[in-house]
Design a protein around this motif. Structure first.
Motif, PDB file in Angstrom:
ATOM      1  N   THR A  20     -21.422  59.144  67.774  1.00  0.00           N
ATOM      2  CA  THR A  20     -19.738  59.099  68.348  1.00  0.00           C
ATOM      3  C   THR A  20     -19.710  57.579  68.060  1.00  0.00           C
ATOM      4  N   ASP A  21     -18.699  57.578  67.911  1.00  0.00           N
ATOM      5  CA  ASP A  21     -17.708  56.048  66.790  1.00  0.00           C
ATOM      6  C   ASP A  21     -17.585  55.690  67.781  1.00  0.00           C
ATOM      7  N   TRP A  22     -18.378  54.801  68.390  1.00  0.00           N
ATOM      8  CA  TRP A  22     -18.409  53.778  70.023  1.00  0.00           C
ATOM      9  C   TRP A  22     -17.265  52.515  69.167  1.00  0.00           C
ATOM     10  N   PRO A  23     -17.451  52.359  68.290  1.00  0.00           N
ATOM     11  CA  PRO A  23     -16.371  51.148  67.976  1.00  0.00           C
ATOM     12  C   PRO A  23     -15.263  51.283  68.141  1.00  0.00           C
ATOM     13  N   ARG A  24     -14.920  52.930  67.818  1.00  0.00           N
ATOM     14  CA  ARG A  24     -13.520  53.212  67.898  1.00  0.00           C
ATOM     15  C   ARG A  24     -13.225  53.340  69.478  1.00  0.00           C
ATOM     16  N   ILE A  25     -14.020  53.746  70.130  1.00  0.00           N
ATOM     17  CA  ILE A  25     -13.835  54.168  71.875  1.00  0.00           C
ATOM     18  C   ILE A  25     -13.996  52.579  72.228  1.00  0.00           C
ATOM     19  N   ASN A  73     -15.342  50.449  82.492  1.00  0.00           N
ATOM     20  CA  ASN A  73     -16.112  51.691  81.081  1.00  0.00           C
ATOM     21  C   ASN A  73     -15.795  50.773  79.692  1.00  0.00           C
ATOM     22  N   ARG A  74     -14.604  49.804  79.115  1.00  0.00           N
ATOM     23  CA  ARG A  74     -14.726  48.886  77.992  1.00  0.00           C
ATOM     24  C   ARG A  74     -16.021  48.363  77.744  1.00  0.00           C
ATOM     25  N   ALA A  75     -16.555  47.966  79.191  1.00  0.00           N
ATOM     26  CA  ALA A  75     -17.658  47.112  78.750  1.00  0.00           C
ATOM     27  C   ALA A  75     -19.100  48.298  78.308  1.00  0.00           C
ATOM     28  N   VAL A  76     -19.061  49.150  78.709  1.00  0.00           N
ATOM     29  CA  VAL A  76     -19.992  50.394  78.406  1.00  0.00           C
ATOM     30  C   VAL A  76     -19.717  50.725  77.018  1.00  0.00           C
ATOM     31  N   ALA A  77     -18.431  50.809  76.348  1.00  0.00           N
ATOM     32  CA  ALA A  77     -18.480  51.528  75.054  1.00  0.00           C
ATOM     33  C   ALA A  77     -19.028  50.053  73.740  1.00  0.00           C
ATOM     34  N   VAL A  78     -18.838  48.813  75.094  1.00  0.00           N
ATOM     35  CA  VAL A  78     -18.487  47.277  73.535  1.00  0.00           C
ATOM     36  C   VAL A  78     -20.237  47.430  73.914  1.00  0.00           C
ATOM     37  N   GLY A  79     -20.957  47.898  74.604  1.00  0.00           N
ATOM     38  CA  GLY A  79     -22.277  47.158  75.068  1.00  0.00           C
ATOM     39  C   GLY A  79     -22.676  48.381  73.734  1.00  0.00           C
ATOM     40  N   MET A  80     -22.777  49.624  74.198  1.00  0.00           N
ATOM     41  CA  MET A  80     -22.608  50.995  72.930  1.00  0.00           C
ATOM     42  C   MET A  80     -22.563  50.220  71.244  1.00  0.00           C
TER      43      MET A  80
END
Length: 419
Positions: free
Chosen positions: A315-320, A339-346
């Protein structure tokens, strides 16, 4: 109106589901009253239940129902002189129409359907009323089906529908597609209703089931119809793309006993590739129309990142995270920020995600939002702080109204206790 289990009655039920929205739309154009149009449509359905078992299914059942409903309208006017003003609304064409078998011209019915969409989702109605009326008029769902889907008492739903029709009539809402100056605002109301229905099916807010697939399917159907009616509106395609891609995961989102399976744990071999392809194609249409940065298209782009990843690790988490940052700029919202926090955490580690979440703990809108402590518990678990994570999962479990989700959160709390 519920059909019995005979083959003919099952056919009538299927015809009604397919034709009811167009029938009500066409009748509303004639009588200019949504409530009266639905009554006439129901009368036509009763006539079909009485006659078709003997006479057989007509070659054009939708046209038969429309012709029958029109004749019922004429009879209604003739029986009650006080309704004489309705005769003018019904038009000269009804008076001169000859014979029970005369079938109306269905040209322009898609325009009628689009008008009905904007009437059912009119901002003059409350969100709950818009949802109930849309599912009733455009989805052909019975009141009891809507009540079961949203875990609301049937009389409550019935009252919402009655009040909605009365409100539309009192406000004299025109049966028309809004002009260019009002189209964006009104279309936004329509898309909100469709997506609300989808979300309730995709992640039920209450009850014993994690998902309600019938609601997802109905929202998808409405979205596809809307995309056909207004093909030049980018955000419509963005919403369809989002729903198609999210719906592609449905089979993998629950385990053998109906328990929730989180995204990173899902068997991606069970994702529906046809729905993914349809969703990606809809996203491309939205982008070609200049809608790459609309709220629904941005969420669809995020879903597409998951769909394109063969494994969770790919999964491209930086793009998400970047897409969520753009979404937060376009539509500022505490939920988007969570939701952004989840993506940043990943993408950049749990500490970076936790910093964002901690800034949201004083946000009034998230005070009783169970996903806030759930996300915080997940980040704390990954940081090796199980005692704090356990407290967060227990709080999340106490806030959710969905039994399946509560059980999952309690399991995660218990796992933290063991650690």
């Amino acid at each position: 109106m519920t059909a019995s289990g005979s083959p003919v009655h099952r056919t009538i039920d299927a015809v009604w589901r397919i034709e009811s929205a167009r029938l009500v739309a066409g009748l509303t154009r004639i009588v200019r009253d949504v409530g009266l149009a639905e009554e006439l449509a129901q009368d036509a359905l009763v006539a079909a239940l009485e006659q078709w078992p003997e006479s057989g299914i007509p070659e054009k059942p939708g046209a038969w129902l429309m012709a029958t409903a029109r004749h019922r309208a004429i009879d209604l006017v003739r029986r009650d002189r006080n309704l004489a003003r309705k005769l003018a609304l019904l038009g000269h064409e009804l008076e001169t129409e000859q014979g029970q078998n005369a079938l109306p011209d269905d040209s322009g019915i898609e325009d009628d359907l689009l008008r009905l969409v904007f009437v059912a989702c009119h901002p003059v109605l409350s969100t709950e009323a818009r949802v109930a009326l849309t599912l009733r008029l455009l989805g052909g769902l019975r009141t009891d089906e809507i009540a079961r889907a949203f875990l609301v008492a049937e009389p409550t739903v019935a009252q919402r529908i009655v009040r909605a029709k009365r409100t539309l009539s009192k406000a004299e809402v025109p049966f028309e597609v809004p002009g260019a100056d009002a189209l964006a605002e009104r279309l936004s109301s329509v898309l909100e209703v469709v997506y609300l229905v989808f979300n309730e099916g995709y992640a039920a807010t209450a009850g014993d089931d994690w998902m309600r697939p019938a609601l997802c399917e109905e929202a998808l159907r409405l979205g596809r119809v809307l995309a056909g009616l207004v093909p030049g509106e980018a955000e419509v395609h963005g919403l369809v793309a989002l729903m198609e891609i999210q719906a592609s995961r449905s089979a993998a989102r629950t385990g053998p006993s109906g328990e929730p399976v989180l995204l990173l744990d899902q068997d991606r071999g069970r994702w529906d590739q046809l729905l993914i392809r349809r969703g990606l194609a809809a996203l491309e249409r939205a982008e070609r129309l200049g809608g790459a940065y609309g709220p629904y298209a941005l969420q669809a782009a995020i879903a597409a990142c998951h769909a394109r990843a063969r494994t969770a690790e790919d999964t491209d988490w930086p793009r998400i995270a970047a897409l969520y940052a753009t979404l937060a700029e376009r539509v500022p919202s505490p939920v988007v920020e969570l939701n952004r926090a989840v993506a940043v955490g990943m993408a950049y580690g749990p500490a970076a995600g936790l910093e964002i979440v901690d800034a949201l703990t004083s946000e009034p809108a998230l005070k009783d939002y169970h996903l806030l402590p759930s996300v915080r518990g997940d980040l704390l678990t990954r940081l090796g702080r199980p005692a704090e994570a356990r407290a967060e999962f227990e709080r999340a479990a106490s806030l959710t109204r969905n039994a399946r989700e509560r059980a999952l959160l309690q399991e995660r709390a218990a796992a933290c206790a063991k650690r």
